[in-house]
Design an enzyme around this catalytic site. Structure first.
Site, PDB file in Angstrom:
ATOM      1  N   CYS A   2     -64.276 -52.857 -39.235  1.00 36.29           N
ATOM      2  CA  CYS A   2     -65.226 -53.497 -40.152  1.00 36.29           C
ATOM      3  C   CYS A   2     -66.112 -54.521 -39.458  1.00 36.29           C
ATOM      4  O   CYS A   2     -65.689 -55.176 -38.507  1.00 36.29           O
ATOM      5  CB  CYS A   2     -64.468 -54.209 -41.256  1.00 36.29           C
ATOM      6  SG  CYS A   2     -63.407 -53.128 -42.197  1.00 36.29           S
ATOM      7  N   ARG A  27     -68.680 -50.119 -33.515  1.00 37.58           N
ATOM      8  CA  ARG A  27     -67.301 -50.545 -33.774  1.00 37.58           C
ATOM      9  C   ARG A  27     -66.501 -49.490 -34.529  1.00 37.58           C
ATOM     10  O   ARG A  27     -65.278 -49.558 -34.572  1.00 37.58           O
ATOM     11  CB  ARG A  27     -67.307 -51.840 -34.596  1.00 37.58           C
ATOM     12  CG  ARG A  27     -68.001 -52.986 -33.918  1.00 37.58           C
ATOM     13  CD  ARG A  27     -68.168 -54.145 -34.877  1.00 37.58           C
ATOM     14  NE  ARG A  27     -66.890 -54.709 -35.230  1.00 37.58           N
ATOM     15  CZ  ARG A  27     -66.274 -55.668 -34.553  1.00 37.58           C
ATOM     16  NH1 ARG A  27     -66.844 -56.167 -33.486  1.00 37.58           N
ATOM     17  NH2 ARG A  27     -65.115 -56.130 -34.929  1.00 37.58           N
ATOM     18  N   TRP A  74     -64.350 -49.926 -42.319  1.00 35.46           N
ATOM     19  CA  TRP A  74     -63.462 -48.926 -41.712  1.00 35.46           C
ATOM     20  C   TRP A  74     -62.228 -48.906 -42.609  1.00 35.46           C
ATOM     21  O   TRP A  74     -61.499 -49.895 -42.693  1.00 35.46           O
ATOM     22  CB  TRP A  74     -63.115 -49.360 -40.293  1.00 35.46           C
ATOM     23  CG  TRP A  74     -62.338 -48.365 -39.495  1.00 35.46           C
ATOM     24  CD1 TRP A  74     -62.852 -47.306 -38.798  1.00 35.46           C
ATOM     25  CD2 TRP A  74     -60.922 -48.339 -39.277  1.00 35.46           C
ATOM     26  NE1 TRP A  74     -61.835 -46.626 -38.164  1.00 35.46           N
ATOM     27  CE2 TRP A  74     -60.640 -47.239 -38.439  1.00 35.46           C
ATOM     28  CE3 TRP A  74     -59.855 -49.133 -39.707  1.00 35.46           C
ATOM     29  CZ2 TRP A  74     -59.353 -46.914 -38.031  1.00 35.46           C
ATOM     30  CZ3 TRP A  74     -58.571 -48.806 -39.296  1.00 35.46           C
ATOM     31  CH2 TRP A  74     -58.334 -47.707 -38.466  1.00 35.46           C
ATOM     32  N   ASN A  99     -63.291 -58.726 -43.673  1.00 36.01           N
ATOM     33  CA  ASN A  99     -62.630 -57.990 -42.579  1.00 36.01           C
ATOM     34  C   ASN A  99     -61.179 -58.439 -42.549  1.00 36.01           C
ATOM     35  O   ASN A  99     -60.901 -59.627 -42.742  1.00 36.01           O
ATOM     36  CB  ASN A  99     -63.233 -58.354 -41.215  1.00 36.01           C
ATOM     37  CG  ASN A  99     -64.602 -57.756 -40.997  1.00 36.01           C
ATOM     38  OD1 ASN A  99     -65.132 -57.082 -41.870  1.00 36.01           O
ATOM     39  ND2 ASN A  99     -65.177 -58.024 -39.838  1.00 36.01           N
ATOM     40  N   GLY A 100     -60.271 -57.517 -42.247  1.00 34.13           N
ATOM     41  CA  GLY A 100     -58.858 -57.893 -42.138  1.00 34.13           C
ATOM     42  C   GLY A 100     -58.050 -57.224 -43.233  1.00 34.13           C
ATOM     43  O   GLY A 100     -58.508 -56.283 -43.885  1.00 34.13           O
ATOM     44  N   GLU A 482     -54.253 -41.854 -19.280  1.00 34.08           N
ATOM     45  CA  GLU A 482     -55.591 -42.311 -19.651  1.00 34.08           C
ATOM     46  C   GLU A 482     -56.546 -41.108 -19.741  1.00 34.08           C
ATOM     47  O   GLU A 482     -57.370 -41.032 -20.661  1.00 34.08           O
ATOM     48  CB  GLU A 482     -56.082 -43.349 -18.622  1.00 34.08           C
ATOM     49  CG  GLU A 482     -57.508 -43.828 -18.809  1.00 34.08           C
ATOM     50  CD  GLU A 482     -57.802 -44.449 -20.172  1.00 34.08           C
ATOM     51  OE1 GLU A 482     -56.880 -44.753 -20.939  1.00 34.08           O
ATOM     52  OE2 GLU A 482     -59.005 -44.596 -20.467  1.00 34.08           O
ATOM     53  N   LYS A 486     -58.528 -40.069 -23.121  1.00 35.90           N
ATOM     54  CA  LYS A 486     -59.988 -39.945 -23.169  1.00 35.90           C
ATOM     55  C   LYS A 486     -60.376 -38.598 -23.754  1.00 35.90           C
ATOM     56  O   LYS A 486     -61.232 -38.505 -24.617  1.00 35.90           O
ATOM     57  CB  LYS A 486     -60.532 -40.100 -21.747  1.00 35.90           C
ATOM     58  CG  LYS A 486     -61.743 -40.885 -21.545  1.00 35.90           C
ATOM     59  CD  LYS A 486     -61.716 -42.391 -21.653  1.00 35.90           C
ATOM     60  CE  LYS A 486     -60.899 -43.016 -22.728  1.00 35.90           C
ATOM     61  NZ  LYS A 486     -60.671 -44.436 -22.587  1.00 35.90           N
ATOM     62  N   GLU A 489     -59.517 -38.390 -27.590  1.00 37.96           N
ATOM     63  CA  GLU A 489     -60.255 -39.232 -28.546  1.00 37.96           C
ATOM     64  C   GLU A 489     -61.706 -38.811 -28.701  1.00 37.96           C
ATOM     65  O   GLU A 489     -62.272 -38.957 -29.778  1.00 37.96           O
ATOM     66  CB  GLU A 489     -60.126 -40.727 -28.239  1.00 37.96           C
ATOM     67  CG  GLU A 489     -60.835 -41.214 -27.013  1.00 37.96           C
ATOM     68  CD  GLU A 489     -60.609 -42.693 -26.739  1.00 37.96           C
ATOM     69  OE1 GLU A 489     -60.523 -43.479 -27.689  1.00 37.96           O
ATOM     70  OE2 GLU A 489     -60.518 -43.051 -25.557  1.00 37.96           O
ATOM     71  N   HIS A 505     -38.405 -30.042 -17.497  1.00 36.39           N
ATOM     72  CA  HIS A 505     -37.422 -30.537 -18.470  1.00 36.39           C
ATOM     73  C   HIS A 505     -37.923 -30.321 -19.901  1.00 36.39           C
ATOM     74  O   HIS A 505     -37.486 -31.010 -20.816  1.00 36.39           O
ATOM     75  CB  HIS A 505     -37.123 -32.007 -18.203  1.00 36.39           C
ATOM     76  CG  HIS A 505     -36.552 -32.242 -16.836  1.00 36.39           C
ATOM     77  ND1 HIS A 505     -35.278 -31.850 -16.493  1.00 36.39           N
ATOM     78  CD2 HIS A 505     -37.110 -32.753 -15.717  1.00 36.39           C
ATOM     79  CE1 HIS A 505     -35.052 -32.144 -15.212  1.00 36.39           C
ATOM     80  NE2 HIS A 505     -36.165 -32.688 -14.722  1.00 36.39           N
ATOM     81  N   LYS A 603     -63.865 -49.515 -32.510  1.00 42.00           N
ATOM     82  CA  LYS A 603     -63.944 -50.110 -31.179  1.00 42.00           C
ATOM     83  C   LYS A 603     -62.981 -51.288 -31.032  1.00 42.00           C
ATOM     84  O   LYS A 603     -62.243 -51.387 -30.079  1.00 42.00           O
ATOM     85  CB  LYS A 603     -65.384 -50.544 -30.906  1.00 42.00           C
ATOM     86  CG  LYS A 603     -65.599 -51.172 -29.531  1.00 42.00           C
ATOM     87  CD  LYS A 603     -65.397 -50.140 -28.423  1.00 42.00           C
ATOM     88  CE  LYS A 603     -65.485 -50.728 -27.034  1.00 42.00           C
ATOM     89  NZ  LYS A 603     -64.903 -49.819 -26.036  1.00 42.00           N
TER      90      LYS A 603
HETATM   91  C1  F6R Z   1     -59.448 -45.991 -25.887  1.00 45.45           C
HETATM   92  C2  F6R Z   1     -59.619 -47.380 -26.265  1.00 45.45           C
HETATM   93  C3  F6R Z   1     -58.503 -48.049 -26.971  1.00 45.45           C
HETATM   94  C4  F6R Z   1     -58.434 -49.537 -26.598  1.00 45.45           C
HETATM   95  C5  F6R Z   1     -57.397 -50.248 -27.468  1.00 45.45           C
HETATM   96  C6  F6R Z   1     -57.260 -51.704 -27.084  1.00 45.45           C
HETATM   97  O1  F6R Z   1     -60.558 -45.505 -25.193  1.00 45.45           O
HETATM   98  O2  F6R Z   1     -60.652 -47.970 -26.048  1.00 45.45           O
HETATM   99  O3  F6R Z   1     -57.282 -47.420 -26.736  1.00 45.45           O
HETATM  100  O4  F6R Z   1     -58.112 -49.648 -25.254  1.00 45.45           O
HETATM  101  O5  F6R Z   1     -57.767 -50.153 -28.807  1.00 45.45           O
HETATM  102  O6  F6R Z   1     -58.458 -52.376 -27.224  1.00 45.45           O
HETATM  103  P1  F6R Z   1     -58.735 -53.714 -26.430  1.00 45.45           P
HETATM  104  O7  F6R Z   1     -58.789 -53.362 -24.996  1.00 45.45           O
HETATM  105  O8  F6R Z   1     -60.060 -54.197 -26.957  1.00 45.45           O
HETATM  106  O9  F6R Z   1     -57.607 -54.639 -26.748  1.00 45.45           O
END
Ligand code: F6R
Length: 608
Positions: A2, A27, A74, A99-100, A482, A486, A489, A505, A603
């Site tokens: 949000c 975001r 969101w 927000n929250g 990672e 990527k 997502e 295994h 984000k």
């Molecule tokens: C994936 C991604 C998320 C963030 C996670 C933590 O590409 O960006 O997994 O890494 O939400 O966010 P931060 O780093 O802002 O605490």
């Protein structure tokens, strides 16, 4: 997640509020809305989907107003719908954005229904409008009503509110959810994200938990949790428009991938000198403190956690320190035992991730030597609440999928491993070797980025699959994780990562011609073992995509062997991650997904 923007001005604010919503689109959100004070009524427009749709409604209705609040939502409580979109209102009079999460919303909602309030949404936010209306109708000012409402609310919130009875002031409140005031000329703003108002002002006041403020075009007043009027520092931040625009790139993610050589230089510059890391780069007294550290605890989420997993390996091999690592969302629920002289490290791009902040707050009650954050946003809550910090200086990261933030976190964490080793008088030769490699890192990353053509060539053979498996060993296992994160997502392809030795295994059962297997094979003592694991995949018909040191040669049959630039082994996790980012991007491009704002994701994850 949000986003809030609010404005009080001597000019019309509708357009600039919508522009602010556009700036917060990165975001992640599913609906948007605006409430604009029009002297005798409040114009209230909401839409599901992109901000563009709200903008079209605004163009049709042309509401004029000098005071307003707006929001991107969101969904947490209730589906994405117009009724659930913010602003929420009470009796056409009080309008709020929030927000929250309000944790005690069920009981508060019931008590407000008993008082005769009608609810039109499934959200936990709507009750805030009714609560404010209830207290205002008892003769309280907006500020007083906000304090009375706060006494009832449990949970995290940033709130902005307007009241039909007051055409010049808006009131805001912050508790565990970011909120700031922006200072303009003949206008003032409030926002949850400085990027929302960066085109309007460079002067920001970051509110603290418990703060309530009233804002008009001419002035603002801030009150703390004890209701005393307080002065908070004004922070000047110049967020260039270049940093927040895509330029010639198709997506922010693409731009951010190719910015990495420069971003890493910004992380390292001014922090190393001669053959060593400089003292106190994590804050005054940090070098002294590091000499006392006997154990490390890392907490982080998602990509930032993967950076932590790589670093745990460096802390052990370079600084000879044991390191425990936890998902921030799990850490405080396992009743962690804290050994003496433990250093708590949080890692976060945004510095606002609710779980990471909650873990830090929990850890404060424990007997840690100190807390330290590796973070990209110097004005964030995590930065302000940690004892020591190192800012990664990557510049704003707008794409939801983290790329340059991850790479710069790794560079920052390497500086930390070196600083810990230096304070503990350990491994001077190794430190000198790593410093040399760090200086070359931006160049090596630039070389790794040249694999783009190869990634474009292989992307179609992955884009038409439903699953993918990533394999790595040792320090490359978190890089494989990672890579899988990527891909899943942004392309929505199901992807998992395994340490290659685990294959037989269980996961080997998944291998057939429809399973691309992406493996990381740098030159290392375990490369040979990894290659035997890959032979097992090949024998079962899996297609191999092997990212390897130039010295590694193997027959990948119908698959692909991609040779990576030569570099010091300590830099390889950083360098091998680069083609995985590009591969995910090119695969997602072929699948036509919303790369910068993948479905369901946000984000900055500001709810637990
Ligand atoms: C994936 C991604 C998320 C963030 C996670 C933590 O590409 O960006 O997994 O890494 O939400 O966010 P931060 O780093 O802002 O605490």
């Amino acid at each position: 997640m949000c986003g809030i923007i609010a404005a009080a001005s001597t000019r019309n604010v509708g357009k600039l509020l919508v522009q602010g919503l556009h700036k917060m689109e990165y975001r992640g959100y599913d609906s948007a809305g605006i409430a604009l004070h029009q002297e005798n009524s409040i114009a209230h427009l909401r839409s599901v989907g992109k901000v563009q749709l709200l903008e079209e409604k605004m163009i049709e209705e042309k509401p004029k107003s000098k005071l307003g609040i707006a929001h991107t939502r969101w969904a947490t409580h209730g589906e994405p719908s117009e009724a659930n979109a913010h602003p929420h209102k009470s009796k056409e009079s009080v309008y709020i954005v929030h927000n929250g999460i309000i944790e005690n919303y069920v009981e508060l909602k019931e008590s407000l229904i008993a008082k005769g309030y009608d609810f039109t949404s499934q959200t936990d936010s709507e009750l805030i409008a009714h609560l404010l209306d209830f207290f205002i109708n008892k003769g309280n000012s907006m500020i007083e009503a906000m304090y009375l409402a706060k006494e009832k609310l449990d949970g995290a919130y940033a709130i902005a509110a307007i009241d039909l009875k007051d055409n010049s002031n808006l009131v805001v409140a912050r508790n565990k959810s970011p909120l700031l005031i922006g200072l303009g000329t003949d206008e003032m703003f409030a926002a949850s994200d400085p990027l929302a108002i960066a085109q309007l002002t460079n002067d920001f006041i970051f509110l603290e938990d418990g703060d309530v403020a009233s804002i008009s075009a001419e002035e603002y007043k801030i009150y703390d949790s004890s209701k005393a009027e307080v002065t908070r520092d004004v922070t000047h931040i110049d967020i260039s428009s270049q940093a927040t625009s895509k330029g010639d790139f198709r997506h922010f993610m693409e731009k951010e991938i190719y910015e990495q050589p420069e971003a890493v230089s910004s992380t390292i510059d001014g922090r190393i000198g001669g053959e060593d890391v400089l003292d106190n780069i994590f804050g005054l007294g940090s070098s002294d403190l590091f000499s006392k550290v006997e154990r490390i605890q890392i907490v982080a989420c998602g990509t930032s956690l993967h950076a932590g997993r790589v670093a745990a390996n460096w802390f052990s091999s370079i600084a000879e320190l044991p390191c425990q690592i936890d998902y921030a969302s799990e850490y405080r629920y396992r009743n962690p035992h804290v050994d003496k002289n433990s250093l708590l490290i949080t890692i976060s791009q945004s510095g606002e991730t609710a779980d990471t902040l909650a873990a830090l707050n929990y850890a404060r009650e424990k007997d840690y030597l100190a807390s330290l954050t590796i973070c990209n946003v110097p004005t964030s809550s995590l930065a302000r609440e940690s004892d020591f910090s190192l800012f990664t200086n990557a510049g704003p990261e707008i794409g939801v999928a983290s790329t340059k933030a991850f790479t710069t976190q790794l560079a920052g964490l390497m500086l930390l491993a070196l600083s810990l080793a230096k304070s503990r008088n350990l491994n001077p030769l190794l430190r000198g070797r790593i410093i040399k490699a760090l200086r070359l890192l931006p160049e090596t990353i630039a070389e790794a980025l040249l694999c783009k053509e190869k990634m474009i060539e292989i992307a179609p053979s992955i884009a038409n699959k439903d699953n993918a498996l990533f394999l790595g060993r040792g320090i490359f296992y978190p890089i494989a994780k990672e890579g899988a994160l990527k891909l899943k997502e942004i392309s929505y392809i199901h992807a998992e990562a395994y340490p290659a030795g685990e294959l037989k295994h269980g996961p080997l059962a998944l291998i057939d011609e429809n399973m691309p297997v992406i493996a990381l094979a740098p030159e290392s003592e375990i490369a040979e073992k990894l290659i035997s694991n890959l032979e097992e995949v090949k024998a079962r018909g899996g297609t191999l995509y092997v990212f390897a040191d130039p010295s590694v040669n193997m027959d990948v049959k119908a698959g692909h062997l991609i040779h990576m630039p030569k570099c010091d082994f300590f830099m390889t996790p950083i360098v091998y991650n680069i083609p995985l980012q590009i591969l995910s991007y090119e695969v997602a491009l072929l699948r036509g997904t919303d790369i910068d704002q993948p479905r369901n994701l946000a984000k900055s994850v500001t709810v637990e």
